[in-house]
Motif scaffolding. Structure first.
Motif, PDB file in Angstrom:
ATOM      1  N   ILE A 127       0.722  -1.334  -0.136  1.00 41.54           N
ATOM      2  CA  ILE A 127      -0.053   0.187   0.114  1.00 41.54           C
ATOM      3  C   ILE A 127       0.744   1.097  -0.133  1.00 41.54           C
ATOM      4  O   ILE A 127       0.679   2.339  -0.729  1.00 41.54           O
ATOM      5  N   LEU A 166       2.239   1.685  -3.670  1.00 45.23           N
ATOM      6  CA  LEU A 166       1.200   2.046  -4.592  1.00 45.23           C
ATOM      7  C   LEU A 166       0.514   3.512  -4.270  1.00 45.23           C
ATOM      8  O   LEU A 166       0.544   4.375  -5.239  1.00 45.23           O
ATOM      9  N   SER A 167       0.414   4.084  -3.041  1.00 47.01           N
ATOM     10  CA  SER A 167       0.025   5.334  -2.563  1.00 47.01           C
ATOM     11  C   SER A 167       0.944   6.278  -3.206  1.00 47.01           C
ATOM     12  O   SER A 167       0.672   7.375  -3.697  1.00 47.01           O
ATOM     13  N   LEU A 202       0.966   6.549  -6.890  1.00 48.11           N
ATOM     14  CA  LEU A 202      -0.312   7.214  -7.646  1.00 48.11           C
ATOM     15  C   LEU A 202       0.267   8.780  -7.285  1.00 48.11           C
ATOM     16  O   LEU A 202      -0.302   9.516  -8.179  1.00 48.11           O
ATOM     17  N   LYS A 203       0.689   9.222  -6.304  1.00 52.56           N
ATOM     18  CA  LYS A 203       1.301  10.402  -6.020  1.00 52.56           C
ATOM     19  C   LYS A 203       2.234  10.892  -7.326  1.00 52.56           C
ATOM     20  O   LYS A 203       2.016  11.980  -7.626  1.00 52.56           O
ATOM     21  N   GLN A 216       2.644   9.702 -10.176  1.00 51.18           N
ATOM     22  CA  GLN A 216       1.858  10.054 -11.354  1.00 51.18           C
ATOM     23  C   GLN A 216       0.973  11.134 -11.286  1.00 51.18           C
ATOM     24  O   GLN A 216       0.926  11.964 -12.547  1.00 51.18           O
ATOM     25  N   GLU A 217       0.348  11.577 -10.387  1.00 55.04           N
ATOM     26  CA  GLU A 217      -0.293  12.825 -10.579  1.00 55.04           C
ATOM     27  C   GLU A 217       0.590  14.134 -10.582  1.00 55.04           C
ATOM     28  O   GLU A 217       0.382  15.324 -11.192  1.00 55.04           O
ATOM     29  N   ARG A 232       1.441  13.973 -14.065  1.00 58.59           N
ATOM     30  CA  ARG A 232       0.483  14.572 -14.867  1.00 58.59           C
ATOM     31  C   ARG A 232       0.049  16.087 -14.678  1.00 58.59           C
ATOM     32  O   ARG A 232      -0.382  16.839 -15.887  1.00 58.59           O
ATOM     33  N   ARG A 272      -3.858 -10.161  -9.611  1.00 60.81           N
ATOM     34  CA  ARG A 272      -5.318  -9.575  -9.198  1.00 60.81           C
ATOM     35  C   ARG A 272      -4.749  -8.119  -8.998  1.00 60.81           C
ATOM     36  O   ARG A 272      -5.521  -7.196  -9.345  1.00 60.81           O
ATOM     37  N   VAL A 273      -3.774  -8.003  -8.033  1.00 59.04           N
ATOM     38  CA  VAL A 273      -3.332  -6.618  -7.714  1.00 59.04           C
ATOM     39  C   VAL A 273      -2.875  -5.675  -8.919  1.00 59.04           C
ATOM     40  O   VAL A 273      -3.338  -4.800  -8.927  1.00 59.04           O
ATOM     41  N   GLN A 279      -6.034  -4.585 -10.845  1.00 60.43           N
ATOM     42  CA  GLN A 279      -6.994  -3.624 -10.086  1.00 60.43           C
ATOM     43  C   GLN A 279      -6.057  -2.095 -10.309  1.00 60.43           C
ATOM     44  O   GLN A 279      -6.815  -1.490 -10.481  1.00 60.43           O
ATOM     45  N   ALA A 280      -4.655  -2.430  -9.995  1.00 59.01           N
ATOM     46  CA  ALA A 280      -3.924  -1.179 -10.422  1.00 59.01           C
ATOM     47  C   ALA A 280      -4.210  -0.642 -11.669  1.00 59.01           C
ATOM     48  O   ALA A 280      -3.878   0.739 -11.887  1.00 59.01           O
ATOM     49  N   ARG A 290      -6.545   0.109 -13.377  1.00 63.69           N
ATOM     50  CA  ARG A 290      -7.753   1.028 -13.314  1.00 63.69           C
ATOM     51  C   ARG A 290      -7.246   2.569 -13.039  1.00 63.69           C
ATOM     52  O   ARG A 290      -7.997   3.253 -13.372  1.00 63.69           O
ATOM     53  N   TYR A 291      -6.123   2.564 -12.086  1.00 65.36           N
ATOM     54  CA  TYR A 291      -5.716   3.898 -11.660  1.00 65.36           C
ATOM     55  C   TYR A 291      -4.542   4.444 -12.218  1.00 65.36           C
ATOM     56  O   TYR A 291      -4.177   5.580 -12.124  1.00 65.36           O
TER      57      TYR A 291
END
Lengths: 202, 257
Positions: free
Chosen positions: B145, B148-149, B152-153, B155-156, B159, B181-182, B185-186, B188-189
Motif C-alpha cells: 500500500i 502504490l500510494s 499514485l502520487k 503519477q499525479e 500528470r 489480481r493486484v 486492479q492497479a 484502473r488507476y
C-alpha cells in the motif's frame, strides 16, 4: 453484523505503555517489547477518510485489526476500545485486512500502545473476520519489510494465512484513491508555484 | 526518433535504478539508449555500473562554472550510453538543477531513447524536473500500500506537468498468486499497462554488489526475463528529436531563491 456477537468483541482499556509515536516505531516497539495488548492508531492526515483504528498483538505479533469508518470519531472515551460496536450503520466499519487498508496510505499517524492480559484478547483473536497476516501491518502500514519478516518468524504456525490482501482491499476503495490523487494534484500545483515551475503546468 | 522516459517510484527501495538499467539494456537490442542518473540528491547509478570513480559526471555539468562538455560525462558501458551522477554533497549543494534542461536537450539530440532515473522523493525542484522534462513516465512499484500510494502520487505530479504514464512495473514481487489480481486492479488507476511483474531476486542484489546491471550479471535470471518482457511492452512513441530538444531548451525556469 456478521460473525461473533459484537458485544463479545470488546477490548478493555489497557495500561498505556507508549504514546505519540508513528506507526512504524509503534510496530517496532510492540515487537521488541513483545507487547500483548493493542495499538490505537489515529491518522493525522487531512484525507477525509482518515479514521481511527486498533491493531491487537500477542507477544508483539499483530493478530487482529479494526478501523472505524465514519461515526464516533473523537467521541469514544469510555472504559473500553470496542470493536464493531455502536450506533453506526452496518458496513461503515472495516475489519481484518480491510481495516489495514483503511489505516494505510499517506499521512502521519499518532499511535498509543496499551498492554492487556492475554486472556482478554482471546475472543478477538479467535474471530476470523478481524484476523490479519502477522507481517501485513509492518508491510502495509510501516513500509518495513525487514520487520515483517521478523514478525512472521515469531508468529505461531496457526497465524492467519488467508488469501485476502490488504492491498487488494485498498485498491477496491475508489473514493480513497480519488482522495489521494486529488491531494497529490493540489500539492503538486502548490509546489510548482513555490519552485517556479507553474509555467510548466498543464 | 527520441522518447524521454522518466523512471519514477515515489519512494525508495523499490529497485528503481536496477529497473532503469534493465529496461535500458533490454531496449538497447533495438535502440540507441542513454541512461541518465537524474536522481541528483541520491545518485547511485554509478554503483550499479562500476562507474563510482568516473572523472566527470552529471554533477560537473550542473555546476554554473563548469567547463565540462556533456560528452565528457557519457560512458559507453553494457551497450548503453551512461551518464552517472557524482555523490559529492558539496557539488549537489552548488548544482544548478535548471541546467539539467540543456544537458538533456543535448543528450536527446543524439539518442533514440532517454531514460531518466528519477528521484524517489518529490520534495524539491531538482527531484521533480525529470518528471517535467520527460515525455512519459514508467512507474516502478512494489506490491504494498505505501508503494502504490506513492506511485499514485508521483503519477499525479507528472500528470500535472502533462507527462502521462507509459506503464507500471511491479518489482520485488514475492506473492506470485496475488500479483495478477493486484496488477489488474492497479491498472484502473494508472495511465499505462502493467509492463511486467518482476520477482524478488537474489541475482539483482548480487549484481548490485558486483557493480553490474542485472541483465549483464545474470541475463538468464527470472527477473531479467521479466524486464525484457517489460521492455517489449513499452510502446515507444516517435518524437521529432529537434522538437524534443527545443522543448527542453525553451522553457524558462527562474534561478532558485
Amino acid at each position: 453484523m456478521t460473525g461473533p456477537g459484537a458485544a463479545d468483541l470488546e477490548i478493555p482499556r489497557g495500561r498505556l505503555v507508549r504514546s505519540r509515536v508513528g506507526v512504524a516505531s509503534a510496530l517496532r516497539a510492540a515487537f521488541s517489547r513483545e507487547l500483548t495488548g493493542y495499538a490505537r492508531i489515529e491518522p493525522d492526515s487531512l484525507l477525509a477518510d482518515g479514521e481511527p483504528g486498533v491493531i491487537t498483538f500477542a507477544e508483539g505479533v499483530p493478530r487482529a485489526a479494526y478501523c472505524e469508518r465514519s461515526a464516533g470519531r473523537g467521541e469514544r472515551g469510555g472504559d473500553s476500545h470496542e470493536l464493531g460496536r455502536g450506533d453506526r450503520p452496518v458496513g461503515s466499519d472495516s475489519r481484518g485486512v480491510d481495516a489495514l487498508a483503511a489505516l494505510a496510505g499517506p499521512g502521519p499517524c499518532s499511535v498509543e500502545l496499551y498492554e492487556l492480559p492475554a486472556d482478554t484478547l482471546v475472543t478477538v483473536h479467535d474471530a476470523p473476520e478481524f484476523s490479519v497476516p502477522p507481517g501485513a501491518p509492518a508491510e502495509q502500514l510501516a513500509d518495513d519489510p525487514a520487520l515483517a519478516d521478523r514478525t512472521r518468524e515469531r508468529a505461531p504456525d496457526d497465524a492467519h494465512d488467508g488469501d485476502a490482501s490488504a492491498l487488494e482491499s485498498f485498491l477496491e476503495d475508489e473514493e480513497r484513491i480519488a482522495a489521494i490523487q486529488k491531494e497529490a494534484r493540489a500539492e503538486a500545483e502548490q509546489r510548482a508555484e513555490e519552485w517556479g515551475l507553474d509555467g510548466e503546468l498543464e | 526518433m527520441v522518447e524521454a522516459l522518466a523512471v519514477a517510484s515515489g519512494k525508495g527501495g523499490v529497485g528503481k535504478t536496477t529497473s532503469t538499467l534493465a529496461l535500458g539494456m533490454a531496449l538497447a537490442d533495438e535502440y540507441d539508449v542513454t541512461v541518465v542518473d537524474a536522481d541528483t540528491g541520491m545518485a547511485n547509478l554509478c554503483f550499479h555500473t562500476g562507474l563510482a570513480d568516473a572523472d566527470t559526471t552529471l554533477q560537473d555539468l550542473l555546476l554554473a562554472d563548469s567547463n565540462a562538455a556533456v560528452e565528457d560525462a557519457v560512458y559507453d558501458r553494457f551497450g548503453l550510453s551512461l551518464v552517472p551522477c557524482g555523490t559529492s554533497l558539496a557539488a549537489f549543494r552548488d548544482a544548478d538543477p535548471t541546467r539539467l534542461r540543456t544537458v538533456i536537450a543535448e543528450l536527446a539530440a543524439d539518442t533514440d531513447v532517454l531514460l531518466l532515473d528519477s528521484a524517489a522523493a518529490l520534495g524539491s525542484q531538482s527531484a521533480v524536473l525529470p518528471l517535467v522534462l520527460a515525455d512519459r513516465t514508467v512507474v516502478v512499484l512494489q506490491p504494498t500500500i505505501p508503494s502504490l500510494s506513492d506511485g499514485l502520487k508521483v503519477q499525479e505530479y507528472a500528470r500535472s506537468y502533462g507527462t502521462e504514464t507509459a506503464g507500471v512495473l511491479f518489482n520485488r514481487v514475492q506473492d506470485d498468486a496475488a500479483i495478477d489480481r493486484v496488477a489488474e486492479q492497479a491498472e484502473r488507476y494508472f495511465g499505462g499497462p502493467t509492463l511486467a511483474t518482476v520477482p524478488e531476486s537474489d541475482a539483482a542484489r548480487a549484481a548490485r554488489r558486483a557493480g553490474e546491471p542485472l541483465l549483464a550479471y545474470a541475463p538468464d535470471a527470472a527477473a531479467a526475463t521479466a524486464y525484457r518482457r517489460a521492455a517489449d511492452g513499452l510502446d515507444l512513441q516517435d518524437g521529432d528529436e529537434d522538437a524534443v530538444a527545443d522543448r527542453f531548451r525553451s522553457a524558462v525556469i527562474p534561478e532558485p531563491p
